[in-house]
Scaffold this motif. Structure first.
Motif, PDB file in Angstrom:
ATOM      1  N   GLU A  50      54.759  63.129  14.537  1.00  0.00           N
ATOM      2  CA  GLU A  50      53.541  62.987  13.728  1.00  0.00           C
ATOM      3  C   GLU A  50      52.272  63.067  14.570  1.00  0.00           C
ATOM      4  O   GLU A  50      51.306  63.731  14.194  1.00  0.00           O
ATOM      5  CB  GLU A  50      53.575  61.669  12.956  1.00  0.00           C
ATOM      6  N   SER A  51      52.263  62.411  15.714  1.00  0.00           N
ATOM      7  CA  SER A  51      51.050  62.435  16.550  1.00  0.00           C
ATOM      8  C   SER A  51      50.784  63.841  17.089  1.00  0.00           C
ATOM      9  O   SER A  51      49.629  64.244  17.235  1.00  0.00           O
ATOM     10  CB  SER A  51      51.162  61.423  17.690  1.00  0.00           C
ATOM     11  N   CYS A  54      49.243  65.824  14.196  1.00  0.00           N
ATOM     12  CA  CYS A  54      47.849  65.398  14.014  1.00  0.00           C
ATOM     13  C   CYS A  54      46.960  65.992  15.101  1.00  0.00           C
ATOM     14  O   CYS A  54      45.829  66.402  14.833  1.00  0.00           O
ATOM     15  CB  CYS A  54      47.754  63.879  14.011  1.00  0.00           C
TER      16      CYS A  54
END
Length: 71
Positions: A50-51, A54
């Motif tokens: 997820e990071s 992002c």
């Protein structure tokens, strides 16, 4: 692992340059997927941490000088 799909219609003067830069950014973050970069805009789906996703979306927003965030 998550999957993110996104698109933005806009005029891009150098889609090949942006594509090549984006490929390096995605490789550095070990993301998988497909992103189409054309003179009409950008459209893609990415899978990974997820990071990392992002971070790539933030890079796209900055590189393309978008006024609104990609959601």
């Amino acid at each position: 692992m998550i999957v993110a799909s996104f698109y933005r219609f806009l005029e891009l003067d150098e889609p090949r340059t942006i594509r090549d830069e984006l490929q390096c950014v995605c490789d550095e973050r070990a993301l998988r997927g497909t992103v189409l970069v054309a003179s009409e805009g950008i459209n893609g789906s990415l899978a990974g941490d997820e990071s990392a996703i992002c971070g790539v979306l933030a890079w796209i927003e900055q590189r393309l000088e978008l006024d609104e965030a990609i959601e």
